[in-house]
Scaffold this motif. Structure first.
Motif, PDB file in Angstrom:
ATOM      1  N   LEU A  38       1.082  -1.063   0.084  1.00  0.00           N
ATOM      2  CA  LEU A  38      -0.026   0.359   0.265  1.00  0.00           C
ATOM      3  C   LEU A  38       0.845   1.266   0.162  1.00  0.00           C
ATOM      4  O   LEU A  38       1.885   1.787   0.710  1.00  0.00           O
ATOM      5  N   VAL A  39       0.722   1.625  -0.732  1.00  0.00           N
ATOM      6  CA  VAL A  39       1.518   3.439  -0.778  1.00  0.00           C
ATOM      7  C   VAL A  39       0.430   4.613  -0.467  1.00  0.00           C
ATOM      8  O   VAL A  39      -1.071   4.750  -1.040  1.00  0.00           O
ATOM      9  N   VAL A  40       0.745   5.277   0.317  1.00  0.00           N
ATOM     10  CA  VAL A  40      -0.220   5.912   1.035  1.00  0.00           C
ATOM     11  C   VAL A  40       0.145   8.053  -0.064  1.00  0.00           C
ATOM     12  O   VAL A  40       1.902   8.056   1.082  1.00  0.00           O
ATOM     13  N   GLY A  41      -0.363   8.599   0.103  1.00  0.00           N
ATOM     14  CA  GLY A  41       0.097   9.162  -0.966  1.00  0.00           C
ATOM     15  C   GLY A  41       0.121   9.246  -2.611  1.00  0.00           C
ATOM     16  O   GLY A  41       1.140   8.746  -3.020  1.00  0.00           O
ATOM     17  N   GLY A  42      -0.487  10.325  -3.384  1.00  0.00           N
ATOM     18  CA  GLY A  42      -0.399  10.654  -4.438  1.00  0.00           C
ATOM     19  C   GLY A  42       0.768  11.531  -5.148  1.00  0.00           C
ATOM     20  O   GLY A  42       0.262  11.819  -6.652  1.00  0.00           O
ATOM     21  N   GLY A  43       1.410  12.210  -3.985  1.00  0.00           N
ATOM     22  CA  GLY A  43       2.231  12.659  -5.561  1.00  0.00           C
ATOM     23  C   GLY A  43       3.426  12.098  -5.318  1.00  0.00           C
ATOM     24  O   GLY A  43       3.531  10.914  -6.064  1.00  0.00           O
ATOM     25  N   TYR A  44       4.480  13.311  -6.335  1.00  0.00           N
ATOM     26  CA  TYR A  44       5.354  11.968  -6.755  1.00  0.00           C
ATOM     27  C   TYR A  44       6.228  10.823  -6.135  1.00  0.00           C
ATOM     28  O   TYR A  44       6.944   9.869  -6.502  1.00  0.00           O
ATOM     29  N   VAL A  63      -1.689  -1.284  -4.351  1.00  0.00           N
ATOM     30  CA  VAL A  63      -2.818  -0.370  -3.834  1.00  0.00           C
ATOM     31  C   VAL A  63      -1.973   1.102  -3.762  1.00  0.00           C
ATOM     32  O   VAL A  63      -1.112   1.744  -3.241  1.00  0.00           O
ATOM     33  N   LEU A  64      -2.762   2.216  -4.574  1.00  0.00           N
ATOM     34  CA  LEU A  64      -1.839   3.885  -3.870  1.00  0.00           C
ATOM     35  C   LEU A  64      -3.222   4.282  -3.522  1.00  0.00           C
ATOM     36  O   LEU A  64      -4.287   4.514  -4.495  1.00  0.00           O
ATOM     37  N   ILE A  65      -3.254   5.016  -3.065  1.00  0.00           N
ATOM     38  CA  ILE A  65      -4.467   5.515  -1.707  1.00  0.00           C
ATOM     39  C   ILE A  65      -4.109   6.941  -1.972  1.00  0.00           C
ATOM     40  O   ILE A  65      -2.803   7.090  -1.719  1.00  0.00           O
ATOM     41  N   THR A 244       3.624  10.660   2.171  1.00  0.00           N
ATOM     42  CA  THR A 244       2.677  11.642   2.702  1.00  0.00           C
ATOM     43  C   THR A 244       3.032  13.525   2.807  1.00  0.00           C
ATOM     44  O   THR A 244       2.760  14.258   3.090  1.00  0.00           O
ATOM     45  N   ASN A 245       4.729  13.082   3.206  1.00  0.00           N
ATOM     46  CA  ASN A 245       5.620  14.171   2.914  1.00  0.00           C
ATOM     47  C   ASN A 245       5.352  15.362   4.331  1.00  0.00           C
ATOM     48  O   ASN A 245       5.294  15.513   5.652  1.00  0.00           O
ATOM     49  N   VAL A 246       5.064  16.572   3.653  1.00  0.00           N
ATOM     50  CA  VAL A 246       4.371  17.808   4.288  1.00  0.00           C
ATOM     51  C   VAL A 246       3.054  17.869   5.600  1.00  0.00           C
ATOM     52  O   VAL A 246       3.008  18.234   6.554  1.00  0.00           O
ATOM     53  N   PHE A 247       1.545  16.260   5.266  1.00  0.00           N
ATOM     54  CA  PHE A 247       0.916  16.116   5.661  1.00  0.00           C
ATOM     55  C   PHE A 247       1.692  15.640   6.981  1.00  0.00           C
ATOM     56  O   PHE A 247       2.575  14.687   6.663  1.00  0.00           O
ATOM     57  N   PRO A 248       0.549  15.054   8.251  1.00  0.00           N
ATOM     58  CA  PRO A 248       1.287  14.876   9.190  1.00  0.00           C
ATOM     59  C   PRO A 248       1.111  12.828   9.159  1.00  0.00           C
ATOM     60  O   PRO A 248       0.238  12.546   8.514  1.00  0.00           O
ATOM     61  N   SER A 249       2.319  12.571   9.578  1.00  0.00           N
ATOM     62  CA  SER A 249       2.734  11.459   9.031  1.00  0.00           C
ATOM     63  C   SER A 249       1.643  10.299  10.092  1.00  0.00           C
ATOM     64  O   SER A 249       1.011  10.928  11.389  1.00  0.00           O
ATOM     65  N   LEU A 250       1.039   8.753   9.485  1.00  0.00           N
ATOM     66  CA  LEU A 250       0.505   8.055  10.347  1.00  0.00           C
ATOM     67  C   LEU A 250       1.716   7.522  10.666  1.00  0.00           C
ATOM     68  O   LEU A 250       1.286   7.136  12.482  1.00  0.00           O
ATOM     69  N   VAL A 251       2.569   7.364  11.239  1.00  0.00           N
ATOM     70  CA  VAL A 251       3.612   7.601  11.902  1.00  0.00           C
ATOM     71  C   VAL A 251       3.743   8.696  13.109  1.00  0.00           C
ATOM     72  O   VAL A 251       4.671   9.369  11.937  1.00  0.00           O
ATOM     73  N   ARG A 252       3.272   9.013  14.499  1.00  0.00           N
ATOM     74  CA  ARG A 252       3.132   9.903  14.771  1.00  0.00           C
ATOM     75  C   ARG A 252       4.493  10.454  15.482  1.00  0.00           C
ATOM     76  O   ARG A 252       4.778  10.926  15.724  1.00  0.00           O
ATOM     77  N   ARG A 253       5.386   9.339  15.510  1.00  0.00           N
ATOM     78  CA  ARG A 253       6.859  10.109  16.247  1.00  0.00           C
ATOM     79  C   ARG A 253       7.341  11.080  14.730  1.00  0.00           C
ATOM     80  O   ARG A 253       8.439  11.422  15.470  1.00  0.00           O
TER      81      ARG A 253
END
Length: 464
Positions: A38-44, A63-65, A244-253
């Motif tokens: 699973l790939v999260v994020g549809g930027g480069y 899968v990319l979301i 996800t880069n600039v957006f808050p990561s699902l991995v909070r740390r």
């Protein structure tokens, strides 16, 4: 003419995304799905990861979301400078990884060529031009820096040239130019949105399943794999790559390592043949001036000028919000500086004005790691040089997820992370003090004050 008059009819939208050829968004994921990756994020970052995963193993179910639409954020609204550098320039690389800089430069050049090869292989129509970039001196003290940069670049085999005042103005004509450094092969110009859309189509052609308007809200282990909760369902995957880069990561740390810094750009109407002749620019290079608060600019395929940079805005609290995408006071500043640089273009109007968030980290170049016992990988922190480096980051994430020992994973740059940003309000105060100090340096022959020297000693080294 008052420069603000050039903004009379400006549209508050990214020029690249204002395109009738913009592809239709794919449907959201509804219900549950299962996949290998699973790939999260549809930027480069996400697009390259999905595509390269399929290139490595066509049997892989990928899968990319994407929370909105592919390429809508930084990947569709940047300046379109696709650089070979993985380290935010030679100077930053030399300061941080002197022992492996030669290897990083080699990998960066190889990565840029791989992007060009992919553009050709998949028939991506993205106005790709390998014209290079000129760093321009507009103050006398900057000339020495450009000569030092040229000497360093030549040590690493760069195809480059130092330009004196006359040679610089023969390339692009501005009364503000005193000289330049032309990296002839290390940067390509590209239509960034078309590149993202072309990568999307390449992914689809290779069998990647893409779901747009699908926000990832949570991640957790599920058996031997991972489960990512989305807007209307869940995705169960053996491995997950976070782009996800600039957006808050699902991995909070990861979140303290990245802050959103907003950058802004204007696009002119197409230049007439006479206007273009008045500035030259026959070789169509990208340009950037050499100040800390710098402008970057380039020609589009239809001979508009994109003019961006200078202001870099961090908003207290570090949120990414749509209302930050417009900043009229920065538009006024950019328009004023544009006509100071090109007074012969007086009367030209701007058609588009926009901004976007850059995923900034304290070392100015991407960092990488894994989570959940190696089942999740992430890359972030590209700090404005992600058009090219995200492909390298995709390779790193796939290496890490595969548990592979490669030339990439052996790099100190990959094995170590930058320093995190402090919490608010210290974060905001530190960034504002740094911006003020950089502005002072620009108006004081480049001399860095005690604050900047302290950051240099701490390895933070804010230089742009």
């Amino acid at each position: 003419m008052d420069p603000v008059l050039s903004l009379k009819d400006v549209q508050p939208t990214p020029f690249w995304l204002d395109d009738p050829a913009r592809p239709q968004a794919h449907s959201a994921l509804v219900g549950d799905a299962r996949c290998d990756l699973l790939v999260v994020g549809g930027g480069y970052s996400g697009l390259w990861t999905a595509l390269i995963a399929k290139e490595r193993d066509p049997s892989l179910d990928v899968v990319l979301i994407e929370g909105k639409e592919v390429g809508w954020a930084a990947s569709g609204r940047n300046g379109g400078f696709c650089a070979a550098s993985l380290t935010h320039g030679l100077g930053n690389g030399l300061d941080r990884w002197p022992d492996e800089l030669e290897r990083l430069e080699h990998l960066g050049a190889k990565n840029l060529q791989a992007i060009e090869d992919s553009v050709r292989r998949y028939g991506i129509d993205c106005d790709w031009e390998r014209t290079g970039e000129i760093d321009v001196a507009t103050e006398p003290y900057q000339l020495n820096d450009l000569h030092e940069l040229a000497e360093l670049a030549k040590k690493f085999g760069a195809d480059c040239e130092v330009l004196d005042t006359d040679a610089m103005r023969a390339q692009v004509n501005s009364p503000t130019y005193l000289g330049g450094f032309w990296d002839k092969d290390g940067v390509a110009m590209v239509n960034p949105a078309k590149l993202a859309w072309g990568l999307k189509q390449a992914c689809l052609d290779q069998g990647v399943r893409i779901f747009e308007h699908t926000v990832a809200t949570d991640i957790a282990e599920s058996g031997t794999g991972m489960a990512v909760r989305t807007t209307y369902g869940r995705v169960f995957a053996r491995r997950v790559a976070l782009g996800t880069n600039v957006f808050p990561s699902l991995v909070r740390r990861v979140r303290p390592y990245v802050v959103p810094v907003y950058d802004y750009a204007l696009m002119t109407e197409p230049l007439s043949a006479e206007q273009l002749a008045s500035i030259g620019w026959q070789n169509r290079q990208g340009l950037g001036d050499s100040a800390n608060q710098f402008h970057y600019y380039r020609l589009s395929a239809d001979n508009r000028i994109l003019w961006g940079g200078y202001d870099a805005i961090y908003n207290f609290g570090g949120k990414v919000r749509a209302e930050y995408d417009q900043r009229p006071q920065t538009n006024r500043t950019l328009a004023t500086h544009f006509f100071q640089t090109f007074p012969q273009l007086e009367g030209l109007r701007f058609t588009h004005a926009w901004g976007g968030a850059i995923d900034t980290c304290t070392r100015f170049s991407a960092f990488f790691d894994t989570a959940y016992q190696g089942k999740v990988a992430y890359a972030a922190g590209y700090t404005g040089l992600g058009v090219g480096a995200t492909r390298f980051g995709a390779e790193v994430m796939l290496d890490l997820l595969g548990g592979e020992q490669t030339e990439r994973t052996a790099l100190e740059m990959v094995r170590r992370k930058p320093l995190p940003f402090p919490p608010e309000p210290v974060r905001w105060a530190g960034i504002e003090l740094t911006k003020w100090s950089l502005d002072r340096a620009d108006h004081n022959a480049g001399r860095r004050n005690l604050w900047l020297k302290t950051l240099d000693r701490l390895g933070l080294g804010f230089d742009s």
